[in-house]
Design an enzyme around this catalytic site. Structure first.
Site, PDB file in Angstrom:
ATOM      1  N   ASP A 141       0.807  -1.268  -0.036  1.00 22.03           N
ATOM      2  CA  ASP A 141       0.019   0.013  -0.008  1.00 22.03           C
ATOM      3  C   ASP A 141       0.999   1.317  -0.058  1.00 22.03           C
ATOM      4  OD1 ASP A 141      -2.252   1.675   0.805  1.00 22.03           O
ATOM      5  OD2 ASP A 141      -3.078   0.011   1.146  1.00 22.03           O
ATOM      6  N   HIS A 216      -3.518   6.236   3.106  1.00 21.70           N
ATOM      7  CA  HIS A 216      -4.322   4.913   2.931  1.00 21.70           C
ATOM      8  C   HIS A 216      -3.807   3.680   3.500  1.00 21.70           C
ATOM      9  CE1 HIS A 216      -5.763   1.968  -0.323  1.00 21.70           C
ATOM     10  NE2 HIS A 216      -6.738   2.712  -0.255  1.00 21.70           N
ATOM     11  N   SER A 546     -10.910  -0.960  -1.086  1.00 18.77           N
ATOM     12  CA  SER A 546      -9.564  -0.968  -0.373  1.00 18.77           C
ATOM     13  C   SER A 546      -9.766  -1.184   1.133  1.00 18.77           C
ATOM     14  CB  SER A 546      -9.202   0.445  -0.669  1.00 18.77           C
ATOM     15  OG  SER A 546      -8.325   0.699  -1.735  1.00 18.77           O
TER      16      SER A 546
END
Ligand SMILES: *[C@@H]1O[C@H](CO)[C@@H](O)[C@H](O)[C@H]1NC(C)=O
Ligand SMILES: *[C@@H]1O[C@H](CO)[C@@H](O)[C@H](O)[C@H]1NC(C)=O
Ligand SMILES: *[C@@H]1O[C@H](CO)[C@@H](O)[C@H](O)[C@H]1NC(C)=O
Ligand SMILES: *[C@@H]1O[C@H](CO)[C@@H](O)[C@H](O)[C@H]1NC(C)=O
Length: 773
Positions: A141, A216, A546
C-alpha cells in the site's frame, strides 16, 4: 531546501540531454520474464548478472537501466528500454514474455463487532485463533505511520523465527520504527520514479521511505491487524474501541503506491521480497480494470505466492455497479467486494417549509452550525464551470458567501468539494447523490458543516429549492447511531461480475465492510486528507473495496493461526462457504433496491465465527489450477508465463476429461444449443472425524439440479469425498440476450445443522458460442 532543488534540476538537465541525443527513443519500463531453468546451464555468478546480460547485449549502461531483478514472484527483471531495444530483447533466447509496466490505483472502531467477533467469547474465532497470534500479514500500500496507537506492540508475542524481512531506513524512518507489531517495512519506488515527473511536481510531499504520506496504507494496515486502542473516534464520531481483524497478528509493510499510483514493477518487487520474507497473507487494496491473467503481474506474482502457501487477498475495485468491472480475478486470489455496516451518522436537513431530509455526516458536533439559525440554500446548476459539482474556482463568492451550498456527488473528491465551498465563503454544504450512487452514504470528515443525502432526497431538495424564491435550511447533527438500518447491503461502488476473462469462476468471491470504515490515520494529515485541513486525528473514516480487502486479510490471518497447515485454497474455502446472504433482519442482503446476487456479492458476506470451523473445505492444488487454465483454453506459452511450468494441455485434457476446478462457488455456462452440464467437486472433512452431511439444493429457475451422492459419510478427519452435479436446463438457449439464473447447493451436517457448507450457483445462458466453458 536549495540542495534538493539543485539535484532535481541536474537530473532534469540530464534527462533533457539524453532525449536530445536520441530524439526518437524515449524510454519506458518493461517487465521481462525469463525461462527459469535457462540459467542453471549458464555461467553467471548470480541472477542479477544473468539479468544484466540481457541488457549488455543491447544498451551501453545496463545497470542504469535495470530497475529490479526478480526471482521469487517471477523469474526476470524490470528495465527501461526504448522501442528499438524492446524489439531486440523480445527476440532473445530465454525471454518468455515482455509486458509494459502498468499503473494501478489504490482502490475500525466498529466493524469487528458487526462481524460478530468478541474478545471474551471462549468459543469465538478470536479466542480460538489466539487473535491471529503468530501470523504475518503483508500489506502492499502507501506505507505506514508507525507512531499511530494502532501499531503499539504492547502484549505482542516476539517476532516469529521464520521472519526474514527488514526494517528499511529512509526519510523520517529508522529501524526504531519497527516493533513486535510492525515487524518489517520496506519501500519500492523505482518503477514510479522513472515513470513520473520530478517529485517537486507532486501535490503532496512524499517520504522516500516506508512512512505513509497519504493515509491509505495506515488505514488498511490497521484494519487488517491493528492493536486494540480504547476510546478511538473521528473528532468524537464513531467512538469506541478500535482493533484490527487480527489484533494478535504481525504486520509487514511494503510501500508500493506513490502519488502517481502503484506500478506493477514495484508491486512485483514487493511480492518477490515478501515471499522470501515469510509472510502468511498478502493484502492488496489496489488494482485496475480486468485484464487476462498472463498480462497481469499481480496474478502472476500471486500464483508463486500461493505455491509458497501465502494467501493473497485483493480488492475487487470501485467501478460498480457496472457489469464485468471486477478486477483481480485470478482463481488463486480471494477477491473482495464492499458492503455497508449498520452504523449511521445522521445529519438531517430541515428545509424552510418544515420538511426533514435524511442525510449523514461525520462533522463533529462541537463545530455545529447554530441550529436555530437557517441559512439560504443555493444550488448552482447550469453553466459550464461545473459549479453543480463544486469544482475548484467554480463558485462565485457573491452567490455562495454565508450560504449552504448544494454540490452534486461525482467527478472531484467529496472532501475536496467541501474545501471549495469553504474557500468561496460558503457556510455549509449538502452533498447530493446522483443516480449513480442512489441512496448510498460514503461520509467524510469535512472541513465545514456538511451532510450527504441520497438520490431521492436530492430530487426532493432540488424541487424545494425550485419552488421558492428564498430557500433556506439547517442541518441537525445526530451523532452516531447503531442498528437502526438494514445491513449489510452491497456498496454501489463495489465492482461487479461476471468475471470477464474466466466466467466459470464467479467473482467477486465475498463481500466485507467497506463503507464508512474508521481506522488509523497519520498524525501529519487532516481527517479529510486535504492539504488545507489543519485538524489532527489518529483515526479517520474511508470507504472503498480498499477497506474491505484488509478486513478479509486479517480474517485469513486468524484462520491461518487456527489452522497453520491449511492451504490458501482451504482458507479461502472456509471464508466463502461460511458467508451469509441475509442481513441482520433475516432478509436478503440488498443491492440498492433489489436482493443482491452472486455477481454483486459472490458467496456472500464474510462470517468469521463460522469460517474458523467450517466443517468441510474445497481444497485446490497448484496443479489443478494449471488444468483449469487448460480448460479455459489458455495456450502453452500463456500458461508458462503465469505458472512457469511447461505443460502439454493436450495430454492434460486427455487425462482429466470432464475436469472442473474444485472452486467453493459454482458457475455453469450453457452455450447455445446445449442443455445439460455436469460438474465435479471434492470436499475434505476438517470437522469431527465421523460426520455425515446431506445436500440441500435451491435450483436456479428453469434448471433441474441433481447431486450424486446426496449424502456424504466421513469416517475420519482429512478424508476427501467427491460428488457430481448435473444441471438440466429447460430454458431454450440461443436467445439474443445473455441470461443469468441463481441457486445454491449446501451440505448440512446431520448432527449440527449450524455447520453448513454453502456454494452459490450461477447459471449463464450464453448467446455467444465462443464463451469458454
Ligand atoms: C428546477 O426548475 C428548472 C427550470 O425552472 C428545471 O429545469 C429543473 O428540472 C427543476 N429541477 C427540479 C429538481 O425540479
Ligand atoms: C494520537 O496518538 C498519540 C500517541 O498515542 C497521542 O500522543 C496523541 O495525543 C493522539 N492524538 C489525538 C488527536 O488524539
Ligand atoms: C517443454 O516440453 C517439451 C516436451 O514436453 C519440450 O520439447 C520443450 O523443449 C520444453 N520447452 C521448454 C521451454 O522447456
Ligand atoms: C490430509 O491429506 C492430504 C492428502 O490426502 C495430505 O497431503 C495431508 O498431509 C493430510 N493432512 C493431515 C493433517 O493429515
Amino acid at each position: 531546501m536549495p540542495f534538493k532543488t539543485f539535484l532535481f534540476s541536474t537530473l532534469l538537465l540530464m534527462c533533457f540531454f539524453s532525449t536530445l541525443a536520441s530524439p526518437h527513443q524515449p524510454l519506458k519500463t518493461y517487465i521481462v520474464q525469463l525461462h527459469p531453468e535457462a540459467m542453471s546451464a549458464s555461467v553467471f555468478a548470480s541472477k542479477h548478472h544473468w539479468h544484466l546480460s540481457f541488457l549488455e547485449r543491447t544498451v551501453d549502461d545496463p545497470s542504469s537501466r535495470l530497475l529490479y531483478s526478480y526471482e521469487s514472484a517471477m523469474e526476470g527483471f524490470a528495465a527501461q528500454l526504448s522501442e528499438h531495444e524492446l524489439e531486440l530483447v523480445r527476440k532473445m533466447q530465454h525471454v518468455v514474455a515482455v509486458r509494459p509496466d502498468r499503473v494501478h490505483k489504490v482502490h475500525t472502531t466498529y466493524s469487528y463487532k458487526f462481524l460478530g467477533l468478541s474478545p471474551t467469547n471462549e468459543d469465538g474465532a478470536w479466542v480460538k485463533s489466539g487473535f491471529g497470534r503468530g501470523s504475518i500479514v503483508g500489506v502492499l500500500d502507501t506505507g505506514v505511520w508507525p507512531e499511530s496507537p494502532s501499531f503499539d506492540d504492547h502484549g505482542m508475542p516476539p517476532v516469529p523465527k521464520k521472519w526474514k524481512g527488514i526494517c528499511q531506513q529512509g526519510e523520517d524512518f529508522s529501524s526504531l520504527n519497527c516493533n513486535r507489531k510492525i515487524i518489517g517495512a520496506q519501500y519500492f519506488s523505482k518503477g514510479h520514479r522513472v515513470a513520473s515527473s520530478t517529485p517537486s511536481e507532486s501535490e503532496f510531499s512524499e517520504y522516500l521511505s516506508p512512512r505513509d504520506s497519504h493515509g491509505h496504507g495506515t488505514h488498511t494496515a490497521s484494519t487488517a491487524a491493528g492493536s486494540t486502542v480504547p476510546m478511538a473516534s473521528v473528532l468524537g464520531n464513531g467512538a469506541g474501541e478500535a482493533r484490527g481483524m487480527a489484533p494478535g497478528a504481525h504486520i509487514a509493510v511494503y510501500k508500493v503506491c506513490w502519488y502517481s499510483g502503484c506500478y506493477s514493477s514495484d508491486i512485483l518487487a514487493a511480492m518477490d521480497v515478501a515471499i522470501r520474507d515469510g509472510v502468511d497473507v498478502l493484502s492488496l487494496s489496489l488494482g485496475g480494470f480486468p485484464i487476462p491473467l498472463y498480462d497481469d503481474s499481480i496474478a502472476i506474482g500471486s500464483f508463486r505466492a500461493m505455491e509458497h502457501k501465502i494467501s493473497v487477498i485483493c480488492a475487487a475495485g470501485n467501478n460498480g455497479p457496472i457489469a464485468n468491472s471486477v478486477a483481480n480475478v485470478a482463481p488463486w486470489v480471494l477477491t473482495v467486494g464492499a458492503s455497508t455496516l449498520d452504523r449511521r451518522f445522521p445529519a438531517v436537513v430541515r428545509t424552510g417549509n418544515g420538511k426533514m431530509i435524511y442525510g449523514e455526516s461525520m462533522y463533529p458536533g462541537n463545530f455545529h452550525l447554530d441550529s436555530e439559525k437557517r441559512v439560504e440554500v443555493v444550488y448552482l446548476a447550469g453553466g459550464d464551470r461545473g459549479s453543480n459539482y463544486c469544482f475548484k474556482d467554480s463558485l462565485p463568492r457573491d452567490k455562495v458567501e454565508g450560504k449552504m451550498v448544494v454540490c452534486d456527488r461525482g467527478v472531484n473528491g467529496r472532501a475536496e468539494k467541501g474545501q471549495v465551498v469553504k474557500d468561496s465563503g460558503g457556510a455549509a454544504m449538502i452533498l447530493a447523490n446522483t443516480e449513480i450512487n442512489m441512496e448510498e452514504d460514503s461520509i467524510d470528515a469535512h472541513v465545514l458543516p456538511a451532510t450527504l443525502i441520497g438520490f431521492s432526497e436530492s430530487v426532493q431538495l432540488k424541487s424545494y429549492i425550485n419552488s421558492t424564491r428564498r430557500p433556506t435550511a439547517r442541518i441537525i447533527f445526530g451523532g452516531t447511531v447503531i442498528g437502526r438500518s438494514r445491513a449489510p447491503s452491497v456498496a454501489q461502488f463495489s465492482s461487479r461480475g461476471p468475471n470477464f476473462y474466466d466466467p466459470v469462476i464467479p467473482k467477486p468471491d465475498v463481500i466485507a465492510p467497506g463503507v464508512n470504515i474508521v481506522a488509523a490515520w497519520p498524525q501529519n494529515l487532516g481527517p479529510s486528507a486535504l492539504p488545507e485541513d489543519s485538524r489532527r486525528v489518529n483515526f479517520t473514516v474511508m470507504s472503498g473495496t480498499s477497506m474491505s480487502c484488509p478486513h478479509v486479510g486479517g480474517l485469513a490471518a486468524l484462520i491461518r493461526s487456527g489452522h497453520p497447515n491449511w492451504s490458501p485454497a482451504a482458507i479461502k474455502s472456509a471464508l466463502m462457504t461460511s458467508a451469509y446472504v441475509t442481513d441482520q433482519y433475516g432478509k436478503p442482503i440488498m443491492d440498492a433496491d433489489k436482493p443482491a446476487g452472486i455477481l454483486a456479492m459472490g458467496s456472500g458476506h464474510v462470517n468469521p465465527e463460522r469460517a474458523i470451523e467450517p466443517g468441510l473445505i474445497y481444497d485446490i492444488t497448484p496443479n489443478e489450477y494449471i488444468i483449469h487454465l487448460c480448460t479455459i483454453k489458455y495456450t502453452k506459452s500463456e500458461i508458462f508465463t503465469i505458472t512457469h511450468r511447461n505443460v502439454s494441455c493436450q495430454d492434460i485434457m486427455k487425462k482429466n476429461r470432464g475436469f472442473s476446478l474444485n472452486y467453493p462457488s459454482i458457475s455453469v455456462i450453457f452455450k447455445s444449443g446445449m442443455n445439460t452440464k455436469m460438474i465435479k467437486r471434492r470436499v475434505t472433512n476438517v470437522g469431527a472425524p465421523k460426520s455425515v452431511y446431506t445436500v440441500k439444493v435451491v435450483p436456479p429457475e428453469g434448471v433441474k439440479v441433481r447431486v450424486r451422492p446426496s449424502k456424504l459419510t466421513f469416517t475420519r478427519s482429512n478424508q476427501s469425498l467427491s460428488y457430481r452435479v448435473w444441471f438440466i436446463s429447460k430454458i431454450p438457449t440461443g436467445s439474443k440476450r445473455v441470461k443469468f439464473g441463481q441457486g445454491e447447493l449446501t451440505w448440512v451436517n446431520t448432527k449440527d445443522n449450524r455447520i453448513k457448507i454453502r456454494s452459490p450457483i450461477l447459471v449463464t445462458m450464453s448467446s455467444n458460442k465462443k464463451h469458454n466453458t
